[in-house]
Motif scaffolding. Sequence first.
Motif, short mmCIF file in Angstrom:
data_model
loop_
_atom_site.label_atom_id
_atom_site.label_comp_id
_atom_site.label_asym_id
_atom_site.label_seq_id
_atom_site.Cartn_x
_atom_site.Cartn_y
_atom_site.Cartn_z
N VAL A 1 0.84 -1.20 0.00
CA VAL A 1 0.00 0.00 0.00
C VAL A 1 0.87 1.25 0.00
CG1 VAL A 1 -1.59 1.35 1.43
CG2 VAL A 1 -2.02 -1.07 1.04
N THR A 2 1.92 1.26 0.81
CA THR A 2 2.81 2.41 0.87
C THR A 2 3.52 2.62 -0.47
OG1 THR A 2 3.15 1.95 3.22
CG2 THR A 2 4.68 3.45 2.18
N LEU A 3 3.94 1.54 -1.11
CA LEU A 3 4.60 1.65 -2.41
C LEU A 3 3.65 2.24 -3.46
CD1 LEU A 3 7.08 0.99 -4.21
CD2 LEU A 3 5.95 -1.18 -4.68
N VAL A 4 2.42 1.75 -3.50
CA VAL A 4 1.44 2.24 -4.48
C VAL A 4 1.12 3.71 -4.21
CG1 VAL A 4 -0.96 2.01 -5.25
CG2 VAL A 4 0.46 -0.01 -4.99
N LEU A 5 0.95 4.08 -2.95
CA LEU A 5 0.67 5.47 -2.63
C LEU A 5 1.85 6.38 -2.96
CD1 LEU A 5 -1.23 5.09 0.76
CD2 LEU A 5 -2.18 5.81 -1.43
N GLY A 6 3.06 5.88 -2.79
CA GLY A 6 4.24 6.66 -3.14
C GLY A 6 4.34 6.89 -4.64
N ILE A 7 4.05 5.87 -5.43
CA ILE A 7 4.06 6.01 -6.89
C ILE A 7 2.96 6.97 -7.33
CG2 ILE A 7 3.63 4.76 -9.05
CD1 ILE A 7 5.04 2.35 -7.72
N LEU A 8 1.79 6.87 -6.72
CA LEU A 8 0.69 7.78 -7.02
C LEU A 8 1.05 9.21 -6.66
CD1 LEU A 8 -2.23 8.03 -8.03
CD2 LEU A 8 -2.96 7.64 -5.67
N PHE A 9 1.73 9.40 -5.54
CA PHE A 9 2.18 10.73 -5.12
C PHE A 9 3.12 11.32 -6.16
CE2 PHE A 9 5.35 13.41 -3.09
CZ PHE A 9 4.56 14.36 -2.47
N PHE A 10 4.08 10.52 -6.62
CA PHE A 10 5.04 10.98 -7.62
C PHE A 10 4.35 11.36 -8.92
CE2 PHE A 10 8.35 10.06 -10.85
CZ PHE A 10 9.29 10.99 -10.44
N ALA A 11 3.41 10.53 -9.36
CA ALA A 11 2.69 10.80 -10.61
C ALA A 11 1.84 12.06 -10.49
CB ALA A 11 1.82 9.61 -10.98
N LEU A 12 1.15 12.23 -9.36
CA LEU A 12 0.34 13.43 -9.17
C LEU A 12 1.19 14.68 -9.09
CD1 LEU A 12 -2.32 12.11 -6.63
CD2 LEU A 12 -2.73 12.83 -8.98
N ALA A 13 2.33 14.59 -8.44
CA ALA A 13 3.22 15.75 -8.34
C ALA A 13 3.76 16.13 -9.72
CB ALA A 13 4.37 15.46 -7.38
N LEU A 14 4.13 15.14 -10.53
CA LEU A 14 4.59 15.43 -11.89
C LEU A 14 3.46 16.02 -12.74
CD1 LEU A 14 6.87 12.42 -12.82
CD2 LEU A 14 7.53 14.78 -12.43
N GLY A 15 2.27 15.49 -12.58
CA GLY A 15 1.11 16.03 -13.31
C GLY A 15 0.82 17.46 -12.93
N LEU A 16 0.91 17.77 -11.65
CA LEU A 16 0.69 19.14 -11.20
C LEU A 16 1.77 20.07 -11.73
CD1 LEU A 16 -0.53 18.86 -7.51
CD2 LEU A 16 -1.68 20.00 -9.39
N ALA A 17 3.01 19.64 -11.73
CA ALA A 17 4.10 20.47 -12.25
C ALA A 17 3.92 20.72 -13.73
CB ALA A 17 5.43 19.80 -11.98
N TRP A 18 3.54 19.70 -14.48
CA TRP A 18 3.33 19.87 -15.91
C TRP A 18 2.15 20.79 -16.17
CZ3 TRP A 18 -0.59 18.70 -19.36
CH2 TRP A 18 -0.27 18.81 -20.70
N LEU A 19 1.06 20.60 -15.41
CA LEU A 19 -0.14 21.41 -15.61
C LEU A 19 0.11 22.87 -15.25
CD1 LEU A 19 -2.93 20.55 -16.59
CD2 LEU A 19 -3.68 20.56 -14.23
N SER A 20 0.89 23.12 -14.25
CA SER A 20 1.14 24.51 -13.85
C SER A 20 2.08 25.22 -14.83
CB SER A 20 1.71 24.57 -12.44
OG SER A 20 3.00 23.99 -12.41
N SER A 21 2.87 24.47 -15.59
CA SER A 21 3.79 25.10 -16.54
C SER A 21 3.13 25.35 -17.90
CB SER A 21 5.03 24.26 -16.72
OG SER A 21 4.72 23.06 -17.39
N HIS A 22 1.97 24.76 -18.13
CA HIS A 22 1.30 24.95 -19.42
C HIS A 22 0.03 25.75 -19.26
CE1 HIS A 22 3.92 21.64 -20.62
NE2 HIS A 22 3.83 22.19 -21.84
#
Length: 78
Positions: free
Chosen positions: A57-78
């Motif tokens: 569960v911790t591994l899946v949540l960590g991967i989800l956190f990383f993906a959401l953070a990258l998505g937010l960074a990409w969305l805020s730059s465009h």
Amino acid sequence: MYNLLLTLLLIDCVLIIIAVLMQPSKTNDAMSALTGGADDLFAKQKPRGFEAFMQKVTLVLGILFFALALGLAWLSSH
């Protein structure tokens, strides 16, 4: 879209904190904390049951956190 991703990231953060706090402790006594657990070096066993589930569960949540953070960074730059 940005607000949705931010909300999902905040929920994920809270769930990661809960998952980490629910994991069972691996230190048995104060001496193993001082020695760094060197006596348990060769006594490694695969986690079973609840401990294995919480690690996944911790591994899946960590991967989800990383993906959401990258998505937010990409969305805020465009």
